[in-house]
Design an enzyme around this catalytic site. Structure first.
Site, PDB file in Angstrom:
ATOM      1  N   VAL A  37     -21.063  12.654   6.028  1.00  7.91           N
ATOM      2  CA  VAL A  37     -21.364  13.974   6.606  1.00  7.91           C
ATOM      3  C   VAL A  37     -20.435  14.239   7.790  1.00  7.91           C
ATOM      4  O   VAL A  37     -19.918  15.348   7.968  1.00  7.91           O
ATOM      5  CB  VAL A  37     -22.847  14.060   7.022  1.00  7.91           C
ATOM      6  CG1 VAL A  37     -23.107  15.301   7.872  1.00  7.91           C
ATOM      7  CG2 VAL A  37     -23.735  14.098   5.785  1.00  7.91           C
ATOM      8  N   CYS A  39     -24.261   8.032   3.719  1.00 11.45           N
ATOM      9  CA  CYS A  39     -24.424   9.493   3.875  1.00 11.45           C
ATOM     10  C   CYS A  39     -23.936   9.954   5.243  1.00 11.45           C
ATOM     11  O   CYS A  39     -23.244  10.967   5.362  1.00 11.45           O
ATOM     12  CB  CYS A  39     -25.891   9.871   3.715  1.00 11.45           C
ATOM     13  SG  CYS A  39     -26.546   9.524   2.078  1.00 11.45           S
TER      14      CYS A  39
END
Ligand code: SF4
Length: 458
Positions: A110, A106
């Site tokens: 991001v 993640c």
């Protein structure tokens, strides 16, 4: 413990409670382990990598190797290029893999880290051997999809980076097995060998995550599809892809890249789906089905017939990965059971439409839901109970709270071991599932029935 779960359902739009899925990189890491000599690499912080390794290790009861870019606060702000380049240099110097398969987490997603550019720079700077393709990558942001998506993305990356069409057709069939256990992959290979069909299975975690104890630790066990085998997939006669979510996108990608036609099937769980697997191999390779397979199937049918009175009409709740649940639902219908609650934590409309198609004439009132969770499943069970619950280890809390016979099936299974060595796919896998279902239901009956119903012979 879940004794406080209520039967009253309140609408939830954003909150998931006990989701029936896990995160994308776990699937990517698992797929990478199915390449011989591969080091899975997690581009993110250590915590993600530790969790993914331990989750797989707990399921397979074998050590799962992987490296990490070890993000710190600095890399979280400025990007992880320096970390990845340093990591690749260390990995090839210290662990000497054939290939490194990078997946993102993640955090790196991001930030928007551009992995291909980083790999290119590492190669240009001489941090990676230049003799052949040594690094592949897949983007696996965990805020979308599930571990099955991550698996599929990494298998597609294998094709994108490695498979080539030379123009010289090889007498072999590709099998993309889907997110199944190493024992299942071994069984699919056994069936192909019995048919006399040469297959290239990728990924292939048999002999990697179910390798024998020899007293000598091998970082790269003998199993796994070799880079050369995956490259040769572009010259195969056809691809048999098992599972809409785990395998079909990769087979389509291979067809687009190398013009290899594909047969898109469901996982070979149960009678019909195993028949389709056998038939696909038979027709693609122009092979004969040997008597040994016909007899194996016949033994399964014999047991189904013998036990049908105990299966008929039993209400079953099923949860897990979409491909596994779709195929299992089909098998439960073959056994004349009633799959009344069927859920997956993964997203994808195909799940609901396909399960509905299987159940529309058999269990028309079944509740079927994608992107669901175990809390919701438990509430349905509270409202109207079931005779059997089938799913991964997380179901044991519902089974205990409601005193339901429980069969462990799918991923992860953290508290039992038989999945490690015995398959769920093929005719043998169907026999094993029948055995587990009968055991679970009979054990409860033997424990709880009154004396006049306590039978020596069933
Ligand atoms: S941060 Fe993302 S990739 Fe890491 S463990 Fe959590 S969900 Fe998975």
């Amino acid at each position: 413990m879940l004794n406080g779960t209520t039967a009253e359902i309140k609408e939830r739009s954003a909150l998931k409670i006990n989701p029936a899925k896990t995160c994308q990189p776990i699937g990517a890491m698992y797929a990478s382990l199915g390449i011989h000599g591969c080091m899975p690499h997690s581009h993110g912080s250590q915590g993600c990598c530790s969790y993914h390794r331990s989750h797989l290790t707990r399921h397979f009861k074998d050590p799962v190797i992987a490296t990490t870019s070890s993000f710190t606060e600095g890399s979280s702000v400025f990007g992880g290029m320096a970390n990845l380049i340093q990591a690749l240099e260390n990995i090839f110097t210290i662990y000497k893999p054939e290939i490194v398969a990078v997946h993102t987490t993640c955090l790196s997603e991001v930030i928007g880290d551009d992995i291909p550019t980083m790999i290119k720079k590492a190669v240009e700077e001489g941090k990676v051997p230049k003799d052949k393709v040594r690094v592949i990558h897949a983007n696996t942001p965990s805020f979308v999809g599930s571990h099955v998506t991550g698996f599929s993305n990494m298998v597609t990356a294998m094709i994108k980076y490695l498979s080539v069409k030379t123009g010289e057709t090889r007498d072999q069939i590709n099998v993309i097995p889907g997110y199944i256990d190493a024992s299942d992959m071994r069984e699919l290979k056994r069936l192909a060998a019995a048919l006399g069909v040469k297959i290239v299975m990728f990924p292939d975690t048999s002999d990697v995550l179910d390798s024998p104890q020899t007293g000598v630790y091998e970082m790269y066990p003998k199993g796994g599809a070799t880079v050369e085998q995956i490259a040769s997939a572009g010259d195969s006669v056809a691809t048999v892809a098992l599972g809409h979510f785990g395998s079909h996108p990769s087979a389509i990608a291979l067809d687009e890249k190398c013009n290899v036609p594909s047969v898109l099937l469901e996982l070979p769980i149960g009678i019909t789906n195993t028949d389709k697997y056998i038939d696909a191999l038979r027709s693609c390779a122009n092979a004969e089905v040997p008597a040994s397979i016909v007899q194996e199937r016949g033994r399964l049918l014999d047991v189904v017939g013998d036990m049908s009175q105990y299966f008929f009409g039993k209400r079953v709740a099923v949860f897990g990965d979409p491909d596994q649940v779709i195929a299992l639902t089909q098998f439960l219908v073959e056994l004349d059971m009633q799959p009344v609650y069927v859920i997956t934590g993964s997203q994808g409309n195909h799940f609901e439409s396909r399960v509905h198609e299987i159940l529309k004439d058999h269990t028309p009132n079944a509740k079927i839901k994608q992107a669901s969770d175990l809390f919701e499943l438990h509430q349905w069970i509270k409202q109207e109970g079931v005779d059997l619950l089938i799913g991964n280890t997380y179901g044991k809390y519902i089974a205990r709270a409601e005193n339901i016979p429980f069969v462990r099936f799918g991923f992860p299974i953290l508290d039992r071991i038989s999945h490690r060595v015995f398959p769920s796919v093929g005719y043998q896998g169907a026999l094993r599932l029948i055995d587990k279902m009968i055991d679970a239901m009979f054990d409860k009956k033997d424990r709880e029935c009154s004396e006049e119903y306590f039978e020596l012979v069933q």
